[in-house]
Design an enzyme around this catalytic site. Structure first.
Site, mmCIF file in Angstrom:
data_model
loop_
_atom_site.group_PDB
_atom_site.id
_atom_site.type_symbol
_atom_site.label_atom_id
_atom_site.label_comp_id
_atom_site.label_asym_id
_atom_site.label_seq_id
_atom_site.Cartn_x
_atom_site.Cartn_y
_atom_site.Cartn_z
ATOM 1 N N ASN A 1 -0.970 -6.714 -19.354
ATOM 2 C CA ASN A 1 -0.304 -7.431 -18.261
ATOM 3 C C ASN A 1 -0.592 -8.926 -18.382
ATOM 4 O O ASN A 1 0.303 -9.763 -18.220
ATOM 5 C CB ASN A 1 -0.796 -6.930 -16.902
ATOM 6 C CG ASN A 1 -0.598 -5.437 -16.747
ATOM 7 O OD1 ASN A 1 0.160 -4.839 -17.502
ATOM 8 N ND2 ASN A 1 -1.268 -4.839 -15.791
ATOM 9 N N ASP A 2 -1.858 -9.233 -18.665
ATOM 10 C CA ASP A 2 -2.218 -10.638 -18.845
ATOM 11 C C ASP A 2 -2.030 -11.092 -20.288
ATOM 12 O O ASP A 2 -1.605 -12.217 -20.532
ATOM 13 C CB ASP A 2 -3.668 -10.879 -18.410
ATOM 14 C CG ASP A 2 -3.770 -11.033 -16.902
ATOM 15 O OD1 ASP A 2 -2.894 -11.730 -16.330
ATOM 16 O OD2 ASP A 2 -4.673 -10.459 -16.294
ATOM 17 N N ARG B 1 3.660 -13.468 -15.424
ATOM 18 C CA ARG B 1 3.977 -12.040 -15.300
ATOM 19 C C ARG B 1 4.757 -11.704 -14.032
ATOM 20 O O ARG B 1 5.352 -10.629 -13.928
ATOM 21 C CB ARG B 1 2.704 -11.195 -15.400
ATOM 22 C CG ARG B 1 1.707 -11.409 -14.284
ATOM 23 C CD ARG B 1 0.357 -10.813 -14.647
ATOM 24 N NE ARG B 1 0.038 -9.602 -13.901
ATOM 25 C CZ ARG B 1 -1.132 -8.975 -13.954
ATOM 26 N NH1 ARG B 1 -2.095 -9.425 -14.737
ATOM 27 N NH2 ARG B 1 -1.365 -7.897 -13.265
ATOM 28 N N ARG C 1 -10.110 -0.864 -10.857
ATOM 29 C CA ARG C 1 -10.029 -2.281 -10.472
ATOM 30 C C ARG C 1 -10.979 -2.501 -9.297
ATOM 31 O O ARG C 1 -10.588 -2.337 -8.132
ATOM 32 C CB ARG C 1 -8.593 -2.644 -10.092
ATOM 33 C CG ARG C 1 -7.620 -2.717 -11.274
ATOM 34 C CD ARG C 1 -6.235 -3.161 -10.800
ATOM 35 N NE ARG C 1 -5.387 -3.611 -11.884
ATOM 36 C CZ ARG C 1 -4.430 -2.857 -12.456
ATOM 37 N NH1 ARG C 1 -4.229 -1.629 -12.056
ATOM 38 N NH2 ARG C 1 -3.678 -3.367 -13.425
ATOM 39 N N HIS D 1 0.822 -1.211 0.000
ATOM 40 C CA HIS D 1 0.000 0.000 0.000
ATOM 41 C C HIS D 1 0.855 1.260 0.000
ATOM 42 O O HIS D 1 0.560 2.241 -0.683
ATOM 43 C CB HIS D 1 -0.939 0.005 1.208
ATOM 44 C CG HIS D 1 -2.322 0.356 0.829
ATOM 45 N ND1 HIS D 1 -3.428 -0.199 1.394
ATOM 46 C CD2 HIS D 1 -2.793 1.217 -0.104
ATOM 47 C CE1 HIS D 1 -4.513 0.295 0.841
ATOM 48 N NE2 HIS D 1 -4.144 1.165 -0.070
ATOM 49 N N GLU E 1 -7.571 -9.428 -22.851
ATOM 50 C CA GLU E 1 -6.362 -9.814 -22.111
ATOM 51 C C GLU E 1 -6.070 -11.308 -22.257
ATOM 52 O O GLU E 1 -5.190 -11.837 -21.604
ATOM 53 C CB GLU E 1 -6.462 -9.398 -20.645
ATOM 54 C CG GLU E 1 -7.700 -9.887 -19.922
ATOM 55 C CD GLU E 1 -7.776 -9.394 -18.472
ATOM 56 O OE1 GLU E 1 -6.747 -9.013 -17.899
ATOM 57 O OE2 GLU E 1 -8.887 -9.423 -17.914
ATOM 58 N N CYS F 1 -5.267 -0.678 -20.992
ATOM 59 C CA CYS F 1 -5.097 -0.364 -19.574
ATOM 60 C C CYS F 1 -4.003 -1.203 -18.931
ATOM 61 O O CYS F 1 -3.802 -1.148 -17.733
ATOM 62 C CB CYS F 1 -6.411 -0.520 -18.827
ATOM 63 S SG CYS F 1 -7.105 -2.167 -18.959
ATOM 64 N N ARG G 1 -14.253 -1.879 -14.022
ATOM 65 C CA ARG G 1 -14.130 -3.297 -14.367
ATOM 66 C C ARG G 1 -14.832 -4.114 -13.297
ATOM 67 O O ARG G 1 -14.603 -3.894 -12.105
ATOM 68 C CB ARG G 1 -12.649 -3.677 -14.431
ATOM 69 C CG ARG G 1 -12.454 -5.159 -14.675
ATOM 70 C CD ARG G 1 -11.017 -5.497 -14.885
ATOM 71 N NE ARG G 1 -10.266 -5.529 -13.641
ATOM 72 C CZ ARG G 1 -8.969 -5.803 -13.582
ATOM 73 N NH1 ARG G 1 -8.281 -6.025 -14.681
ATOM 74 N NH2 ARG G 1 -8.341 -5.829 -12.436
#
Ligand code: PEP
Ligand code: MG
Length: 570
Positions: free
Chosen positions: A452-453, A463, A294, A187, A429, A500, A330
């Protein structure tokens, strides 16, 4: 001569300040604590929960008043952890066992922290720190420990950094962050990222060489840290600091300017967020909306599924903060590698290929419908869009879209206002979605490419696996072909395509994507100015020429190298 420590630079920039060590050991205080009778301890613990929640509420209001929204957001999550009824029950049980209220509080939050820590996903593991942080805050109240006063700019350092330490400081006081652990999704790092605070992670026991108040310099690019630097060592950073200030001023000038090529081709630069509070930081960097909220972050740190009403509040806040720009929400990307305590997922051999995201949503109407209803209702307060993750075929999209219609019907029956014009799109993705893009494009309102995916699934490269990270390259020709196909398919059907995944924050990638016809790039907000700078300094013809050259090349590493030679140095 300074003590030199080396870590991994994750947020670029030079920070100069005095060390503020996070994380206080309470063992000594616990030994000296004299517990009363069981009932007294239980009453003390219950009172402490009320008092700490009140204090948090006051800090949240203060932060909100000062416009420090992300700090307010973190403390809001902490307040919910304090007021969680399941925690008060657990604390009572622990008091029966340990007889001491502060010890029981620490034990209870530790138990909950371990639930998070057992999760495979790095982000969720990072939430364990929040749990411990909250436990410590309440225990400190019970032990009568006061927070130290802070003067001047600080570099916050700790093996783990409790989010409240960062959230508890005004942003302009934090010069830098040093984390002993290697996590880039802790965080503390997430807050640092939204505020572009120079950060170094993974220094391990290097933290032991620092003491509170030590003067220090940190380079968030090279990962170098100097503790107690000499005058000469400090001076050697002057040039870099000056350049940094100049760049910052230049980027600030770009804030309200469009990401438009010299011959007029424009791309929307928007932000990836995890909470409504992130939109404020995004707006500071000139984001023109949100390309990826997200929403699974809304589901975390809770002991039960957040209700439609609670979700609605979060989505509404984000939509409102977008000031009329689009806010793409999403639906939850939960499961497999990102389990939640209240969503039952069996152990899986391959969680990344398992029961997750839209697959769970389509099976769990009880979770999916309230989320869709909450988003549709939030749409009344601005411009919202719904985006489904991990879609692999038309049938999934159609089934999910049907749920959207069902959600609308329920809202009609319940007499609740909702936006009927909410766009519904998918993340591209998976290679399957990219291959099927010409067909999918007929049904969806938009695509957002999740590199990313997409990179990991196309190349069969995990990844998060450092050992094979040399293979993880968004310029791999196979990946580029899938991306180009996706964008062109959307445009052919009159739909829009955005991106994204992390690739969107790479200025060299932005040039290629723009030439492919992308309409929107969504990224962590501090990356917006440098991507904008690149787009504003090129013609669309030149970008097309670069794309043509790249599409002729066969080697992803060579493409990367070629593009880096074209980057204007500043
Ligand atoms: C992606 O896969 O590119 C993406 C943006 O989603 P996440 O990183 O949340 O998996
Ligand atoms: Mg993804």
């Amino acid at each position: 001569m300074a003590d030199k420590i080396k870590g991994k630079g994750v947020i670029a920039g030079i920070a100069v300040g005095s060390i503020l060590l996070a994380g206080q050991n309470l063992d000594g205080y616990l030994v000296n604590y004299k517990p009363g009778k069981l009932d007294t301890e239980k009453k003390k613990a219950a009172d402490a929960l009320v008092k700490v929640a009140d204090a948090l509420r006051k800090s949240i209001d203060d932060f909100n008043e000062k416009g420090l929204k992300e700090q307010a957001g973190i403390l809001e999550a902490h307040r919910m952890m304090v007021e969680d009824p399941a925690m008060s029950g657990l604390i009572e049980e622990k008091i029966d066992a340990s007889k001491s209220a502060p010890k029981a509080v620490l034990d209870a939050y530790e138990t909950q922290a371990q639930v998070f820590e057992a999760m495979e996903d790095e982000y969720f593991r990072g939430r364990a720190v929040d749990m411990r942080d909250v436990g410590k805050r309440i225990a400190k109240y019970l032990l009568g420990i006061k927070e130290p006063e802070i003067a001047g700019k600080v570099i916050v350092a700790g093996k783990e950094i409790e989010p409240s330490v960062i959230a508890g400081l005004p942003t302009d006081k934090i010069a830098g962050v040093i984390l002993g652990a290697g996590s880039t999704t802790a965080h503390a790092v997430i807050i640092a990222k939204t505020r572009a605070i120079p950060t170094v992670v993974g220094v391990g026991s290097g933290i032991d060489q620092m003491a509170d108040g030590d003067p220090a310099i940190l380079d968030g690019e090279t990962g170098e840290i100097l503790i107690r630097p000499s005058e000469a060592e400090r001076k050697s950073y002057d040039k870099k600091i000056k350049k940094q200030e100049e760049l910052k001023a230049h980027y600030a000038e770009l804030k309200t300017l469009p990401a438009k090529t010299t011959d007029g081709v424009e791309v929307d630069l928007v932000a990836n967020i995890g909470s409504p509070a992130d939109v404020d930081a995004a707006n500071d960097f000139g984001a023109q909306g949100v390309g990826l909220f997200r929403s699974e972050f809304v589901f975390m740190g809770k002991t039960d599924v957040p209700k439609e009403e609670d979700q609605f509040k979060e989505y509404k806040a984000a939509v409102e903060k977008c000031n009329g720009n689009l806010c793409v929400i999403r639906t939850m990307d939960i499961g497999g590698d990102k389990p939640l305590p209240y969503i039952q997922v069996d152990e899986e051999e391959n969680p990344f290929l398992g029961y997750r995201a839209i697959r769970i949503s389509l099976k769990r109407k009880d979770l999916f419908l309230p989320q869709l209803k909450a988003i549709l209702r939030a749409g009344v307060y601005g411009k919202a869009a719904i985006m489904f993750p991990m879609v692999i075929n038309v049938q999934e999209f159609l089934a999910a879209k049907e749920m959207v219609e069902e959600a609308k019907m329920e809202l009609v029956h319940e007499g609740k206002d909702y936006a009927d014009n909410v766009q519904v799109g998918i993340m591209v993705e998976t290679p399957a979605a990219a291959v099927m893009a010409p067909i999918l494009a007929k049904y969806v309102d938009f695509f957002s490419i999740g590199t990313n995916d997409l990179v990991q699934y196309t190349l069969a490269v995990d990844r998060g696996n450092a050992q094979i990270s040399y293979l993880y390259n968004h310029f791999n020709p196979a990946v580029l072909r899938l991306i180009k196909r996706t964008i062109e398919s959307a445009n052919k059907e009159g739909k829009w395509a955005g991106m994204c995944g992390e690739m969107a924050s790479d200025p060299n990638a932005a040039v290629l994507l723009m030439a492919m016809g992308i309409k929107e790039l969504s990224m962590s907000a501090p990356s917006i100015p440098r991507v904008k700078e690149r787009i504003r300094n090129i013609t669309s013809a030149k970008a097309k020429e670069i794309l043509d050259t790249v599409m002729e090349m066969e080697d992803g590493d060579k493409i990367k190298e070629y593009l880096s030679t074209l980057t204007p140095k500043n």
